[in-house]
Scaffold this motif. Structure first.
Motif, PDB file in Angstrom:
ATOM      1  N   THR A   1     -43.836  -6.402  31.765  1.00 43.89           N
ATOM      2  CA  THR A   1     -43.386  -5.979  30.187  1.00 43.89           C
ATOM      3  C   THR A   1     -42.722  -4.518  30.274  1.00 43.89           C
ATOM      4  O   THR A   1     -44.310  -3.870  29.816  1.00 43.89           O
TER       5      THR A   1
ATOM      6  N   SER B   1     -37.227   1.047  28.733  1.00 43.73           N
ATOM      7  CA  SER B   1     -36.458   0.251  29.049  1.00 43.73           C
ATOM      8  C   SER B   1     -35.527  -0.122  29.659  1.00 43.73           C
ATOM      9  O   SER B   1     -34.724  -0.577  30.700  1.00 43.73           O
TER      10      SER B   1
ATOM     11  N   GLU C   1     -35.085  -1.297  33.276  1.00 42.34           N
ATOM     12  CA  GLU C   1     -35.081  -2.879  33.507  1.00 42.34           C
ATOM     13  C   GLU C   1     -34.035  -3.101  34.712  1.00 42.34           C
ATOM     14  O   GLU C   1     -32.846  -2.018  34.923  1.00 42.34           O
TER      15      GLU C   1
END
Length: 269
Positions: free
Chosen positions: A88, A94, A97
Motif C-alpha cells: 500500500t 500516492s 498509484e
C-alpha cells in the motif's frame, strides 16, 4: 572436428555396402555421449542395423563449457512495488498509484555462457533486456532533466499513462534439473542473483487531445539495480519471480525504500 568430419564421411560412404549385404536399411547415427567416461565426455559415431547399434569410433573429448547467442527466458508478468515494506502506497507517494493488472514486466535473454557439470547441474551467466511498465492512474507527467522525481498535474484525461524503465539484465543462474520423463521433458529449477544497468526511462501517453505522445529520459530511475530471481518450469514453460533489493529510484532522487517485485509466466528454459 576434422577427425569427426573425416570419420563421418568414411562411414557415410561405406554405409551402402552394409545395406546391400544385409538387404535392409542402415541408419547412420551420430550421438553426443552424456555419460562421463574417464572424466571426459565424448562424441560417438554408430551404425544402426537390424535394430542393433555397433560402435565404430569414439572421438573428440569435450568439456561442459558453452558460449551461445540464444532467444530464451521470455518473461511476461506483473510488476508491483513495495513502499516501505508494504504493498500500500504511503500518502506522500500516492502519485505513483497504478492500475494493478496493466502494470507489467517483460524481458528476455539473448546471450549466455556457462559450465555444465553433469546432466543435472549447470551454472551460467547471460545478458538480456528487461522492462517494467507502471500504468499510472493519475493524469500526471514526469519532467525531464530534474534533480529529483518531479511531475506536473495535467488537465488532460489520459486513456493511457505509462511510465517505464528498461534495463540490461545480467543474471548468474544456478540450474537444477531432473532426468527426462516419458515425454522427454525435464523439471527445471533455476535461481540466483541478478544485476541491471539502466538503458532508459520512457513515458507513453495517449489522449484524445494529443493523440500518442512519447518521451525518453532517465527519469531519476536507479542507474544500477541488484536483486535475486527464481524460475520453476517443466519442458519449455514455467513461472518466475524477481525481487530487487535496492530502490527503484536513485538515492535521494525519488521515494525511499520503494522496491520492485515482478512475477509471471516464462517461455524457454
Amino acid at each position: 572436428m576434422k577427425r569427426l568430419l573425416i570419420s563421418a564421411l568414411v562411414i557415410f560412404l561405406t554405409a551402402p555396402g552394409f545395406a546391400q549385404d544385409n538387404k535392409k536399411d542402415t541408419v547412420l547415427v551420430i550421438t553426443a555421449d552424456t555419460v562421463k567416461n574417464n572424466n571426459k565426455k565424448s562424441i560417438t559415431i554408430r551404425i544402426g542395423s537390424n535394430g542393433k547399434d555397433t560402435t565404430v569410433t569414439e572421438i573428440k573429448p569435450s568439456s561442459g563449457f558453452s558460449v551461445q547467442f540464444v532467444a530464451a527466458r521470455f518473461d511476461l508478468g506483473l510488476s508491483t512495488y513495495r513502499d516501505n515494506g508494504s504493498f500500500t502506497l504511503q500518502p506522500a507517494n500516492s502519485y505513483l498509484e497504478r492500475e494493478t493488472w496493466k502494470s507489467s514486466n517483460f524481458g528476455f535473454e539473448f546471450f549466455q555462457m556457462g559450465y555444465r557439470f553433469n546432466s543435472y547441474f549447470k551454472i551460467y551467466t547471460g545478458a538480456g533486456l528487461d522492462w517494467n511498465h507502471m500504468r499510472l492512474k493519475q493524469n500526471i507527467t514526469f519532467q525531464k532533466d530534474k534533480p529529483t522525481l518531479t511531475y506536473v498535474t495535467e488537465t488532460i484525461d489520459f486513456k493511457k499513462n505509462r511510465f517505464s524503465s528498461q534495463y540490461l539484465r545480467i543474471p548468474l543462474s544456478i540450474q537444477l534439473r531432473t532426468k527426462d520423463d516419458r515425454k522427454g521433458n525435464k523439471l527445471n529449477f533455476v535461481f540466483g542473483p541478478e544485476v541491471g544497468f539502466l538503458l532508459n526511462g520512457k513515458i507513453k501517453q495517449v489522449s484524445s487531445e494529443n493523440g500518442k505522445d512519447k518521451s525518453k529520459d532517465d527519469y531519476n530511475f536507479n542507474p544500477f539495480r541488484y536483486g535475486a530471481f527464481a524460475r520453476l518450469g517443466y519442458g519449455g514453460t514455467g513461472v518466475y519471480v524477481k525481487y530487487y533489493g535496492n530502490d527503484v529510484f536513485a538515492d535521494g532522487q525519488g521515494p525511499k525504500d520503494f522496491k520492485n517485485l515482478a512475477f509471471g509466466i516464462m517461455l524457454g528454459f
